[in-house]
Design an enzyme around this catalytic site. Structure first.
Site, PDB file in Angstrom:
ATOM      1  CE  LYS A   1      -1.582   2.186   3.476  1.00  0.00           C
ATOM      2  NZ  LYS A   1      -2.196   2.641   4.737  1.00  0.00           N
TER       3      LYS A   1
ATOM      4  CG  ASP B   1      -7.236   3.483   2.179  1.00  0.00           C
ATOM      5  OD1 ASP B   1      -8.144   2.991   1.458  1.00  0.00           O
ATOM      6  OD2 ASP B   1      -7.228   4.688   2.515  1.00  0.00           O
TER       7      ASP B   1
END
Length: 358
Positions: free
Chosen positions: A226, A244
Site C-alpha cells: 500500500k 487502504d
C-alpha cells in the site's frame, strides 16, 4: 511242429521290429522334451548359487516390481497434494476475476468504470492528502499515516523534516528525540523504528534516494504494498492501486469484488480498469470513503453514485439528514496547496462539504 516253431520265430521277429520302430519314433519326442527342460534346469541351478551373475540378475528382476510398487505408493500422496494445490490456485484466480454478484463480467466492468467517472467529476482535485515536497517526505509521511489521520501527520511532519531533511540525517538521529516528535501520531515507538530503519536502508543501499521499483520499496522497514504504491503513483508517476481501509470497504460495498485480502482485492479491482487509471481511481475511492461513504453510517441520500450502488440504503437515505453526515476537513482539503475548487465553496467563500450545502 517245425512249422509252429517257424511261425513263433516269425512272430517274435515282427514284435521286435515293432518295438524298435516305436522306440525310434519316440526318440525325437524325448529329445525335444529334454531340450525344453534343459534351460529350466540351468536357470534353477544358477539361481541356486547367489554368487553367480545370473542369479543376482534374476534376484534384481524379482525385486524391481516391489520397488516400483513402493515408489508408486510414496509418490501417490505427493501427486494428489500437488493436484490439490493447483486446483486451489485455479480457484483463487477464478474468484479474483469473477463478479461477486449475478451480473455479467461485462456489466460489472461498465458499472465500475462509470462509478469512477462519476467520482472524477465530484473530486476533480483528488490527490494524496499528505504534505510532501519530495519522494522521501512522501514515503515517511505515508508510513506515519498508519492508524492515524492525514491531518495529524501533516501537523507532525514539518518539525520532523525541518530537523531531519534527508535520509542520512534521520538515519543518524537519536531515537528518543524522534519519538518525542512523532508522539502525536500514535504508535510512535514503532513508527520511529520504521522511519529510522528505512532511512538507514536508503542511505546504505540506495545512495540516499528513494527507489522507484516496487520490489525495492517493499524491502524497506515499515513499507508494504500500500505504502509502495502511494509513493510510486504520486512521486514517480507509476500506476498503482492503494488498498487502504476506505478502499477495501467501498469496493466490497459496490460489489466489485468479494475478496477480503488486500493483495487479492488489488488484483481483482485492477482487472476492471486500465492500468493508467489505477492511481487516480485510488484517490477517488479513498476521498469518497472519507467524505460520504463512511464505515458506520454512509450518507446514501447525498451520494452522487447512489443509482449505481448495490448497497444503497445501508446508510441514511433522507437527503437532508444525509447532508449532515458529510465530512470534510477544516480549511477544505488537507495537504492541498491550491485554493479549493469553486464548487466546494459556499457563498461566503468558506470551505463547504464536498457536495456543497443546499
Amino acid at each position: 511242429m517245425g512249422e509252429h516253431a517257424a511261425g513263433g520265430s516269425n512272430n517274435t521277429g515282427k514284435s521286435a521290429k515293432k518295438t524298435a520302430a516305436a522306440a525310434k519314433k519316440a526318440e525325437p519326442v524325448k529329445k525335444a522334451a529334454a531340450k525344453k527342460a534343459e534351460p529350466v534346469k540351468k536357470v534353477a541351478a544358477k539361481e541356486a548359487d547367489p554368487d553367480k551373475p545370473v542369479a543376482r540378475k534374476a534376484a534384481a528382476k524379482k525385486t524391481v516390481p516391489a520397488k516400483k510398487a513402493v515408489g508408486a505408493k510414496r509418490t501417490a500422496p505427493v501427486v494428489k497434494k500437488t493436484a490439490a494445490v493447483v486446483k486451489k490456485t485455479a480457484a483463487v484466480e477464478k474468484i479474483a476475476v469473477e463478479p461477486p454478484t449475478g451480473e455479467s463480467r461485462t456489466a460489472l466492468v461498465r458499472r465500475a468504470r462509470r462509478i469512477n467517472r462519476e467520482l472524477a467529476e465530484v473530486y476533480p482535485y483528488a490527490h494524496p492528502e499528505l504534505d510532501f515536497e519530495n519522494p522521501f517526505q512522501l514515503l515517511v509521511a505515508t508510513v506515519l499515516s498508519a492508524q492515524t489521520t492525514d491531518l495529524r501527520v501533516n501537523q507532525t511532519t514539518p518539525a520532523l523534516f525541518a530537523r531531519y531533511p534527508a535520509p542520512e540525517d534521520l538515519a543518524a538521529a537519536d531515537p528518543e528525540e524522534v519519538e518525542e516528535i512523532l508522539r502525536p501520531c500514535g504508535f510512535f515507538r514503532a513508527k520511529t523504528k520504521s522511519v529510522i530503519g528505512l532511512s538507514k536502508a536508503l542511505s546504505e543501499e540506495f545512495g540516499g534516494e528513494v527507489p522507484g521499483r516496487l520490489e525495492d520499496l517493499v524491502k524497506l522497514p515499515g513499507v508494504g504494498r500500500k505504502t509502495a504504491f502511494v509513493v510510486l503513483g504520486n512521486a514517480f508517476g507509476r500506476p498503482g492501486i492503494t488498498v487502504d481501509t476506505h478502499f477495501q470497504r467501498l469496493v466490497r460495498r459496490w460489489r466489485w469484488t468479494g475478496e477480503t485480502d488486500p493483495d487479492r482485492i488489488e488484483a481483482a479491482v485492477g482487472a476492471l480498469f486500465p492500468k493508467s487509471e489505477w492511481t487516480d481511481l485510488s484517490h477517488h475511492v479513498i476521498w469518497h470513503g472519507r467524505r460520504i461513504c463512511h464505515a458506520r453510517k454512509p450518507a446514501c441520500g447525498a451520494c452522487p453514485i447512489a443509482p449505481l450502488c448495490p448497497a444503497y440504503g445501508e446508510g441514511e437515505t433522507d437527503p437532508e439528514k444525509a447532508k449532515k453526515l458529510l465530512k470534510y476537513e477544516k480549511g477544505g482539503f488537507p495537504g492541498q496547496r491550491l485554493k479549493p475548487p469553486q464548487a466546494y465553496l459556499d457563498a461566503g467563500g468558506r470551505a463547504a462539504p464536498p457536495l456543497g450545502a443546499a
